[in-house]
Design a protein around this motif. Structure first.
Motif, PDB file in Angstrom:
ATOM      1  N   LYS A  95       0.804  -1.223   0.000  1.00 38.16           N
ATOM      2  CA  LYS A  95       0.000   0.000   0.000  1.00 38.16           C
ATOM      3  C   LYS A  95       0.836   1.271   0.000  1.00 38.16           C
ATOM      4  CE  LYS A  95      -3.860  -2.289   2.344  1.00 38.16           C
ATOM      5  NZ  LYS A  95      -4.656  -2.377   3.600  1.00 38.16           N
ATOM      6  N   ARG A  96       2.003   1.248   0.607  1.00 40.36           N
ATOM      7  CA  ARG A  96       2.771   2.483   0.739  1.00 40.36           C
ATOM      8  C   ARG A  96       4.154   2.432   0.080  1.00 40.36           C
ATOM      9  NH1 ARG A  96       1.560   6.274   4.502  1.00 40.36           N
ATOM     10  NH2 ARG A  96       3.107   7.421   3.272  1.00 40.36           N
ATOM     11  N   THR A  97       4.868   1.331   0.295  1.00 36.93           N
ATOM     12  CA  THR A  97       6.280   1.317  -0.085  1.00 36.93           C
ATOM     13  C   THR A  97       6.492   1.109  -1.576  1.00 36.93           C
ATOM     14  OG1 THR A  97       6.756   0.434   2.107  1.00 36.93           O
ATOM     15  CG2 THR A  97       8.506   0.309   0.468  1.00 36.93           C
ATOM     16  N   PHE A  98       5.863   0.097  -2.152  1.00 37.75           N
ATOM     17  CA  PHE A  98       6.053  -0.147  -3.583  1.00 37.75           C
ATOM     18  C   PHE A  98       5.619   1.051  -4.436  1.00 37.75           C
ATOM     19  CE2 PHE A  98       5.652  -5.014  -2.835  1.00 37.75           C
ATOM     20  CZ  PHE A  98       6.982  -5.066  -2.455  1.00 37.75           C
ATOM     21  N   PRO A  99       4.483   1.695  -4.146  1.00 37.90           N
ATOM     22  CA  PRO A  99       4.133   2.882  -4.938  1.00 37.90           C
ATOM     23  C   PRO A  99       5.173   3.997  -4.827  1.00 37.90           C
ATOM     24  CG  PRO A  99       2.201   2.065  -3.800  1.00 37.90           C
ATOM     25  CD  PRO A  99       3.366   1.291  -3.264  1.00 37.90           C
ATOM     26  N   GLU A 100       5.717   4.208  -3.628  1.00 38.44           N
ATOM     27  CA  GLU A 100       6.739   5.245  -3.460  1.00 38.44           C
ATOM     28  C   GLU A 100       8.016   4.883  -4.204  1.00 38.44           C
ATOM     29  OE1 GLU A 100       8.932   8.533  -2.452  1.00 38.44           O
ATOM     30  OE2 GLU A 100       6.761   8.232  -2.353  1.00 38.44           O
ATOM     31  N   GLU A 101       8.442   3.635  -4.117  1.00 37.79           N
ATOM     32  CA  GLU A 101       9.677   3.237  -4.794  1.00 37.79           C
ATOM     33  C   GLU A 101       9.541   3.319  -6.314  1.00 37.79           C
ATOM     34  OE1 GLU A 101      11.925  -0.024  -3.456  1.00 37.79           O
ATOM     35  OE2 GLU A 101      11.516   0.315  -1.335  1.00 37.79           O
ATOM     36  N   SER A 102       8.324   3.163  -6.822  1.00 38.43           N
ATOM     37  CA  SER A 102       8.107   3.282  -8.266  1.00 38.43           C
ATOM     38  C   SER A 102       8.392   4.694  -8.761  1.00 38.43           C
ATOM     39  CB  SER A 102       6.669   2.893  -8.616  1.00 38.43           C
ATOM     40  OG  SER A 102       6.429   1.526  -8.317  1.00 38.43           O
ATOM     41  N   ARG A 103       8.275   5.680  -7.886  1.00 46.41           N
ATOM     42  CA  ARG A 103       8.488   7.078  -8.277  1.00 46.41           C
ATOM     43  C   ARG A 103       9.949   7.357  -8.653  1.00 46.41           C
ATOM     44  NH1 ARG A 103       6.273  11.216  -4.035  1.00 46.41           N
ATOM     45  NH2 ARG A 103       6.580  12.608  -5.842  1.00 46.41           N
ATOM     46  N   LEU A 104      10.872   6.501  -8.230  1.00 47.89           N
ATOM     47  CA  LEU A 104      12.279   6.737  -8.525  1.00 47.89           C
ATOM     48  C   LEU A 104      12.638   6.453  -9.981  1.00 47.89           C
ATOM     49  CD1 LEU A 104      12.365   6.831  -5.361  1.00 47.89           C
ATOM     50  CD2 LEU A 104      14.737   6.132  -5.605  1.00 47.89           C
ATOM     51  N   ALA A 105      11.670   6.030 -10.770  1.00 49.43           N
ATOM     52  CA  ALA A 105      11.898   5.939 -12.219  1.00 49.43           C
ATOM     53  C   ALA A 105      12.120   7.326 -12.807  1.00 49.43           C
ATOM     54  CB  ALA A 105      10.699   5.266 -12.891  1.00 49.43           C
TER      55      ALA A 105
END
Length: 434
Positions: A95-105
């Motif tokens: 819910k929180r971590t994977f969506p945030e880490e995707s932003r580093l693209a």
């Protein structure tokens, strides 16, 4: 130019777990001389001054000199999810971590995140870290580039996953191999940067991807291996479903020759004696992340059994599952966890300082270079001073001895108490005094 720094000096060149409280070296009027990136002398001020009478002096009469902190597990893309309450590990990731880490693209966002991450570590006195990286090659390059500018000791690597994770974070076998190889050749051993092969954890890695990790380790035997293990009961049960052939979580890594002296595994909260025996035989190290284990509800770390098996241990902030970058805070959380745990190991302040500095250096295989303030070590050090009229200043004023003073630091000192940080002898951070 050489410089003499004078303050109350505290460090643990030996292990308090083996040598008792005598392992704490304390000089109420202490000094350290730094020059050319290294420590030239440390100890009692009068003795050090006699050796270096002409060296310019910087006196901090109400402060402490400590070794730079060593964080054995921290996630560079996760600052924005610190404090995400109400979820255990797998839900928290989804819910929180994977969506945030995707932003580093996004290259701009990755650079801003890397700069903020490294500066925040510095402000908390951390000068060496095992950093869980990004899923994107460009973002990982940026982290190394920014760390190099600051001369920080950073071990990091590209995070790889190919299942049970959003498509935006998935890799392929060929891509994982080529991107890791590119990063290893570019960054490993460059100044103070080192590389680690980093499958996220067995939940997000197929057998084939773990085999690729084993191939990379075999081709580059001096790189590190870093991942998660035995953190949360639901995670462990999921690993069992995914790898029915494995006797336990550790076996999913052992099968591909990923566990050895250069392996650092985060958490290891729920672990059998057999697995501890195998970890000890392999000389692997564990990053203990107490605030994260409590915040995400993973469980209480069994420090006593790890110590009995003589497994190397260091502290990890585990941002953003952890509650901040301060290793003072992690030390306090470790202490409180052991006080609550049945048959917990009752930690003292010397042991906490050791875990946050020298033990972390040992876990990362860097103790011949850093972790204490002995002559010849890299001049990474932290000046800690209580803000005027703070609770900490009052506690220190009435401390009967150095152990009590150190206990007060771990209980009360945080980012606002870090007055100055030296990295390889250079003043890299100074607290703004308003």
């Amino acid at each position: 130019m050489p410089q003499l720094i004078r303050a109350h000096l505290l460090h643990t060149p030996e292990s308090p777990f083996e040598n008792g409280t005598g392992a704490l070296h304390s000089y109420s009027d202490g000094a350290v001389v730094i020059d050319k990136g290294a420590i030239q002398a440390s100890g009692n001020y009068k003795d050090v001054k006699a050796q270096f009478p002409d060296v310019p002096e910087k006196h901090h009469p109400n402060a402490f000199i400590l070794p730079g902190f060593v964080d054995c597990h921290v996630h560079f893309p996760q600052i924005a999810v610190i404090g995400a309450m109400g979820m255990e590990l797998l839900d928290w990731l989804e819910k929180r971590t994977f969506p945030e880490e995707s932003r580093l693209a996004d290259a701009t966002y990755a650079k801003e995140t890397a700069q903020t991450f490294l500066q925040t570590m510095l402000r908390n006195g951390t000068t060496t870290a095992m950093v869980f990286g990004a899923h994107f090659l460009n973002a990982q390059n940026v982290l190394f580039e920014e760390a190099q500018k600051l001369n920080l000791n950073i071990i990091s690597g590209l995070v790889t996953s190919d299942q049970n994770i959003p498509d935006s974070l998935k890799t392929t076998l060929e891509k994982a191999y080529q991107e890791n190889k590119t990063l290893i050749e570019k960054w490993h051993g460059k100044n103070t940067l080192r590389y680690a092969v980093m499958p996220r954890f067995s939940v997000t890695c197929s057998d084939a991807l773990l085999e690729v990790c084993g191939t990379l380790m075999a081709e580059h035997p001096d790189v590190y291996f870093h991942t998660h293990i035995n953190e949360n009961p639901s995670e462990i049960a999921f690993v069992k479903e995914l790898f029915p052939w494995a006797e336990d979580y550790l076996a999913t890594y052992e099968r591909y020759n990923l566990i050895g002296k250069r392996s650092v595994l985060a958490h290891n909260v729920h672990v059998s004696d057999d697995a501890l025996t195998r970890l000890a035989k392999a000389e692997a190290a564990i990053a203990h992340c107490p605030s994260s284990n409590m915040f995400i509800g993973s469980g209480l770390f069994d420090m006593r059994r790890h110590l009995e098996h003589k497994i190397r241990l260091g502290l990890g902030s585990d941002v953003g599952g952890g509650t901040g970058f301060s290793l003072f805070k992690e030390g306090l959380m470790a202490y409180q966890m052991q006080m609550l745990k049945e048959d917990g190991y009752r930690l003292n302040s010397s042991e906490l300082l050791y875990l946050a500095t020298k033990a972390g250096a040992e876990a990362l295989g860097l103790d011949n270079q850093l972790g204490d303030l002995q002559k010849g070590k890299r001049a990474d050090l932290v000046i800690v001073e209580a803000p005027k009229d703070s609770t900490l200043s009052q506690a220190l004023k009435h401390s009967p001895n150095e152990e009590a003073a150190l206990s007060s630091l771990f209980t009360l000192a945080r980012e606002d108490c870090i007055k100055e940080v030296y990295v390889a002898g250079e003043s890299s951070y100074q607290r703004n005094i308003l």
